[in-house]
Design a protein around this motif. Structure first.
Motif, mmCIF file in Angstrom:
data_model
loop_
_atom_site.group_PDB
_atom_site.id
_atom_site.type_symbol
_atom_site.label_atom_id
_atom_site.label_comp_id
_atom_site.label_asym_id
_atom_site.label_seq_id
_atom_site.Cartn_x
_atom_site.Cartn_y
_atom_site.Cartn_z
ATOM 1 N N ARG A 47 47.603 33.646 38.919
ATOM 2 C CA ARG A 47 49.045 33.872 38.779
ATOM 3 C C ARG A 47 49.285 35.373 38.798
ATOM 4 N NH1 ARG A 47 50.227 35.094 33.178
ATOM 5 N NH2 ARG A 47 48.553 34.383 31.805
ATOM 6 N N GLU A 48 50.555 35.751 38.811
ATOM 7 C CA GLU A 48 50.855 37.177 38.770
ATOM 8 C C GLU A 48 50.241 37.801 37.517
ATOM 9 O OE1 GLU A 48 54.940 38.222 39.164
ATOM 10 O OE2 GLU A 48 55.175 37.101 41.029
ATOM 11 N N HIS A 49 49.558 38.912 37.708
ATOM 12 C CA HIS A 49 48.991 39.731 36.634
ATOM 13 C C HIS A 49 47.790 39.108 35.918
ATOM 14 C CE1 HIS A 49 52.351 42.303 37.359
ATOM 15 N NE2 HIS A 49 53.193 41.329 37.065
ATOM 16 N N ARG A 50 47.306 37.946 36.365
ATOM 17 C CA ARG A 50 46.142 37.350 35.705
ATOM 18 C C ARG A 50 45.439 36.368 36.635
ATOM 19 N NH1 ARG A 50 43.759 36.307 30.652
ATOM 20 N NH2 ARG A 50 42.975 34.193 30.446
ATOM 21 N N ALA A 51 44.121 36.482 36.664
ATOM 22 C CA ALA A 51 43.297 35.511 37.382
ATOM 23 C C ALA A 51 41.996 35.335 36.616
ATOM 24 C CB ALA A 51 43.021 35.970 38.806
ATOM 25 N N VAL A 52 41.464 34.118 36.660
ATOM 26 C CA VAL A 52 40.236 33.786 35.949
ATOM 27 C C VAL A 52 39.349 32.953 36.868
ATOM 28 C CG1 VAL A 52 39.239 32.660 33.910
ATOM 29 C CG2 VAL A 52 41.507 33.729 33.759
ATOM 30 N N VAL A 53 38.084 33.342 36.961
ATOM 31 C CA VAL A 53 37.088 32.533 37.653
ATOM 32 C C VAL A 53 35.895 32.328 36.732
ATOM 33 C CG1 VAL A 53 37.789 33.359 39.941
ATOM 34 C CG2 VAL A 53 35.845 34.421 38.802
ATOM 35 N N GLN A 54 35.179 31.241 36.946
ATOM 36 C CA GLN A 54 33.986 30.922 36.153
ATOM 37 C C GLN A 54 32.760 31.039 37.051
ATOM 38 O OE1 GLN A 54 34.228 29.534 32.897
ATOM 39 N NE2 GLN A 54 32.182 28.758 32.568
ATOM 40 N N GLY A 99 31.914 38.188 40.367
ATOM 41 C CA GLY A 99 32.919 37.289 39.807
ATOM 42 C C GLY A 99 34.179 38.031 39.418
ATOM 43 N N MET A 100 34.003 39.228 38.859
ATOM 44 C CA MET A 100 35.167 40.040 38.482
ATOM 45 C C MET A 100 35.946 40.465 39.724
ATOM 46 S SD MET A 100 33.344 42.292 35.590
ATOM 47 C CE MET A 100 34.356 42.465 34.149
ATOM 48 N N GLU A 101 35.235 40.800 40.786
ATOM 49 C CA GLU A 101 35.919 41.178 42.017
ATOM 50 C C GLU A 101 36.660 39.981 42.616
ATOM 51 O OE1 GLU A 101 35.406 43.707 46.118
ATOM 52 O OE2 GLU A 101 33.597 43.183 44.999
ATOM 53 N N ALA A 102 36.078 38.789 42.503
ATOM 54 C CA ALA A 102 36.765 37.580 42.974
ATOM 55 C C ALA A 102 38.052 37.361 42.183
ATOM 56 C CB ALA A 102 35.844 36.368 42.845
ATOM 57 N N ALA A 103 37.992 37.527 40.871
ATOM 58 C CA ALA A 103 39.186 37.377 40.033
ATOM 59 C C ALA A 103 40.224 38.441 40.380
ATOM 60 C CB ALA A 103 38.814 37.441 38.556
ATOM 61 N N MET A 104 39.777 39.675 40.575
ATOM 62 C CA MET A 104 40.698 40.751 40.935
ATOM 63 C C MET A 104 41.409 40.435 42.241
ATOM 64 S SD MET A 104 40.940 43.335 43.388
ATOM 65 C CE MET A 104 39.280 43.365 43.977
ATOM 66 N N GLY A 105 40.693 39.902 43.217
ATOM 67 C CA GLY A 105 41.304 39.575 44.499
ATOM 68 C C GLY A 105 42.383 38.515 44.370
ATOM 69 N N LEU A 106 42.130 37.527 43.529
ATOM 70 C CA LEU A 106 43.135 36.486 43.295
ATOM 71 C C LEU A 106 44.380 37.076 42.626
ATOM 72 C CD1 LEU A 106 40.788 33.652 42.052
ATOM 73 C CD2 LEU A 106 42.045 33.681 44.214
ATOM 74 N N SER A 154 24.803 32.602 29.324
ATOM 75 C CA SER A 154 25.355 31.309 29.748
ATOM 76 C C SER A 154 26.416 31.566 30.814
ATOM 77 C CB SER A 154 25.954 30.568 28.540
ATOM 78 O OG SER A 154 27.032 31.314 27.993
ATOM 79 N N ASP A 155 27.175 30.532 31.167
ATOM 80 C CA ASP A 155 28.255 30.686 32.134
ATOM 81 C C ASP A 155 29.171 31.831 31.698
ATOM 82 O OD1 ASP A 155 27.141 28.377 33.167
ATOM 83 O OD2 ASP A 155 28.863 27.105 32.708
ATOM 84 N N VAL A 156 29.771 32.506 32.679
ATOM 85 C CA VAL A 156 30.627 33.661 32.393
ATOM 86 C C VAL A 156 32.012 33.438 32.989
ATOM 87 C CG1 VAL A 156 30.925 36.157 32.678
ATOM 88 C CG2 VAL A 156 28.629 35.205 32.442
ATOM 89 N N ARG A 157 33.028 33.656 32.166
ATOM 90 C CA ARG A 157 34.423 33.664 32.648
ATOM 91 C C ARG A 157 34.783 35.092 32.981
ATOM 92 N NH1 ARG A 157 38.679 29.164 31.070
ATOM 93 N NH2 ARG A 157 37.245 27.559 31.723
ATOM 94 N N CYS A 158 35.216 35.298 34.202
ATOM 95 C CA CYS A 158 35.622 36.626 34.669
ATOM 96 C C CYS A 158 37.141 36.655 34.721
ATOM 97 C CB CYS A 158 35.032 36.895 36.042
ATOM 98 S SG CYS A 158 33.228 36.842 36.059
ATOM 99 N N VAL A 159 37.722 37.578 33.978
ATOM 100 C CA VAL A 159 39.170 37.660 33.832
ATOM 101 C C VAL A 159 39.649 38.999 34.381
ATOM 102 C CG1 VAL A 159 41.096 37.618 32.189
ATOM 103 C CG2 VAL A 159 39.024 36.261 31.728
ATOM 104 N N ARG A 175 42.244 45.605 35.071
ATOM 105 C CA ARG A 175 41.315 45.475 33.945
ATOM 106 C C ARG A 175 40.539 44.165 34.104
ATOM 107 N NH1 ARG A 175 46.202 46.413 32.259
ATOM 108 N NH2 ARG A 175 46.475 44.362 31.328
ATOM 109 N N CYS A 176 39.229 44.259 33.962
ATOM 110 C CA CYS A 176 38.382 43.084 34.129
ATOM 111 C C CYS A 176 37.435 42.944 32.952
ATOM 112 C CB CYS A 176 37.556 43.196 35.413
ATOM 113 S SG CYS A 176 38.532 43.289 36.914
ATOM 114 N N THR A 177 37.136 41.703 32.644
ATOM 115 C CA THR A 177 36.161 41.427 31.588
ATOM 116 C C THR A 177 35.403 40.151 31.935
ATOM 117 O OG1 THR A 177 35.849 41.228 29.193
ATOM 118 C CG2 THR A 177 37.802 40.186 30.115
ATOM 119 N N GLY A 178 34.149 40.119 31.514
ATOM 120 C CA GLY A 178 33.322 38.928 31.645
ATOM 121 C C GLY A 178 32.985 38.442 30.250
ATOM 122 N N VAL A 179 33.290 37.171 29.962
ATOM 123 C CA VAL A 179 33.186 36.645 28.607
ATOM 124 C C VAL A 179 32.436 35.314 28.612
ATOM 125 C CG1 VAL A 179 34.541 35.950 26.583
ATOM 126 C CG2 VAL A 179 35.404 37.725 28.087
#
Length: 154
Positions: free
Chosen positions: A43-50, A72-79, A106-111, A130-134
């Motif tokens: 969505r606008e201003h936010r994307a999340v991939v696992q 993964g963070m770059e994929a989220a940024m592109g979205l 473990s699995d990582v959520r990239c925001v 801004r990106c983070t992996g959690v």
């Protein structure tokens, strides 16, 4: 709104639509195929991939490799950029600055996130995404910024 974002919105209303969109996203940008990002939110201003922890993305100590998380963070940024870039403009990443702060066990959520004010400029301008992996337990494993350059379409 870009065609990518419109496709995501339409796919989300169909059974298995998000999985199909994730696959299509990998085909559009083949370098993401190594990490197989599952699109969770766009969505606008936010994307999340696992990113799933699996052998293909692990390093020699059995954790998710930091560069896999960066992909993964770059994929989220592109979205995020596809959903947020104003009509009549285009974007391109200018670099990436990351800090690896914990093991990804473990699995990582990239925001990826921005604020409306980040985009309130006349082109050309830079947006620092801004990106983070959690991890699922909330542990931050990677954080950083991906600057993108936004210009008017010619």
């Amino acid at each position: 709104m870009t065609s990518t974002y419109e496709l995501y919105r339409r796919a989300g209303t169909r059974p298995l639509g998000q999985k199909a969109f994730s696959l299509a996203y990998m085909l559009k940008a083949p370098y993401f195929a190594s990490v197989r990002p599952q699109v969770i939110e766009m969505r606008e201003h936010r994307a999340v991939v696992q990113i799933r922890k699996r052998r293909a993305v692990q390093n020699h100590i059995g954790t998710v490799h930091a560069i896999a998380v960066a992909n993964g963070m770059e994929a989220a940024m592109g979205l995020l950029a596809e959903a947020t870039t104003p009509s009549g403009m285009r974007w391109i990443p200018k670099g990436i600055q990351l800090e690896y702060v914990a093991k990804a066990t473990s699995d990582v959520r990239c925001v990826a996130e921005t604020d409306a004010g980040d985009w309130a400029h006349e082109p050309p301008f830079q947006v620092d995404v801004r990106c983070t992996g959690v991890l699922a337990d909330g542990t931050e494993v990677v954080r950083g910024t991906i600057p993108i350059w936004v210009t008017a379409k010619k």
